[in-house]
Design a protein around this motif. Sequence first.
Motif, PDB file in Angstrom:
ATOM      1  N   LEU A  24     -10.390 -33.097 -16.729  1.00  0.00           N
ATOM      2  CA  LEU A  24     -11.930 -33.262 -16.959  1.00  0.00           C
ATOM      3  C   LEU A  24     -12.810 -33.311 -16.020  1.00  0.00           C
ATOM      4  CD1 LEU A  24     -11.504 -35.812 -20.032  1.00  0.00           C
ATOM      5  CD2 LEU A  24     -11.999 -33.535 -20.286  1.00  0.00           C
ATOM      6  N   GLN A  40     -15.358 -27.753 -25.171  1.00  0.00           N
ATOM      7  CA  GLN A  40     -14.332 -27.611 -23.735  1.00  0.00           C
ATOM      8  C   GLN A  40     -13.627 -28.852 -23.738  1.00  0.00           C
ATOM      9  OE1 GLN A  40     -17.057 -28.023 -20.297  1.00  0.00           O
ATOM     10  NE2 GLN A  40     -15.524 -26.734 -19.150  1.00  0.00           N
ATOM     11  N   VAL A  41     -14.008 -29.945 -23.908  1.00  0.00           N
ATOM     12  CA  VAL A  41     -13.371 -31.106 -23.743  1.00  0.00           C
ATOM     13  C   VAL A  41     -12.357 -31.443 -24.860  1.00  0.00           C
ATOM     14  CG1 VAL A  41     -13.408 -33.697 -23.973  1.00  0.00           C
ATOM     15  CG2 VAL A  41     -15.394 -32.571 -22.978  1.00  0.00           C
ATOM     16  N   ASP A  59     -21.327 -32.581 -22.544  1.00  0.00           N
ATOM     17  CA  ASP A  59     -20.122 -32.792 -23.326  1.00  0.00           C
ATOM     18  C   ASP A  59     -19.431 -33.599 -23.846  1.00  0.00           C
ATOM     19  OD1 ASP A  59     -18.944 -30.033 -22.162  1.00  0.00           O
ATOM     20  OD2 ASP A  59     -19.485 -30.709 -20.300  1.00  0.00           O
ATOM     21  N   SER A  64     -17.760 -32.052 -26.661  1.00  0.00           N
ATOM     22  CA  SER A  64     -17.941 -30.650 -26.601  1.00  0.00           C
ATOM     23  C   SER A  64     -16.537 -29.899 -26.934  1.00  0.00           C
ATOM     24  CB  SER A  64     -18.521 -30.075 -25.455  1.00  0.00           C
ATOM     25  OG  SER A  64     -17.766 -30.257 -24.404  1.00  0.00           O
ATOM     26  N   VAL A 116     -17.041 -31.627 -16.526  1.00  0.00           N
ATOM     27  CA  VAL A 116     -17.603 -31.983 -17.610  1.00  0.00           C
ATOM     28  C   VAL A 116     -18.770 -32.960 -17.524  1.00  0.00           C
ATOM     29  CG1 VAL A 116     -15.642 -31.473 -19.176  1.00  0.00           C
ATOM     30  CG2 VAL A 116     -16.032 -33.874 -18.355  1.00  0.00           C
TER      31      VAL A 116
END
Length: 217
Positions: free
Chosen positions: A201, A103-104, A89, A101, A206
Amino acid sequence: MDKKEDFFTGVRSLSEGPRKKQPQLITKNRIDTNMKWWQIQFSEEETSSTPLAISPDGGETLIDWMGAIEAKRRFPFQYRLSPQMSLDDYIADDLGVPLFSEQVRNIIDELMTGEEGIEWYEVPVVQSKNQYRYFAPKFTRTLDILNEDSSLYGVNKSILIKAVLSTEKIKKYSIVPIVGSSEALFFPTRIAISDRVKKALRKARVSGISFSPIKVD
């Protein structure tokens, strides 16, 4: 939105400009009253699978690329990642740009106060002919966050050696760049996050990220 084919890899992808976080009203639930802050770092244990994204050959530095990046409002090239390396990530690259990424990015977006002034630049990373979307954060304004008396600088304050954040100044942010004056116009290599962002996080599990405490005074 244009669909383009990369000359070197033959990978087709959708290109778009930077995703700018829209200003939001600062509310109590977005302000982190816990004064613990953390610098984002890569995982401490480096192995042969630790990712390192490689920019095109030619010897260009980030400074060389900045004109094209700003003109196109995106990264005008694709990074390459070896098939033996993990697709974390958070990955390093040979230009010193932090690559996150999606997502992050989404977690950070959700917890920002709206005062940070971040633009996300989409960065394509290719591994084994497959293209993945990563994002580089660029701060559009200089954030006054440091305790100047406690921070340690190099000659003429051009290099920030040790950062100490100001308790009062940091209250309205969730993510900040840790930069010296000579780094201010580029993508920051050092980024600090509030304890709330760190916990989110961690909860999302992650990969590729570790956290180092940063002093707040």
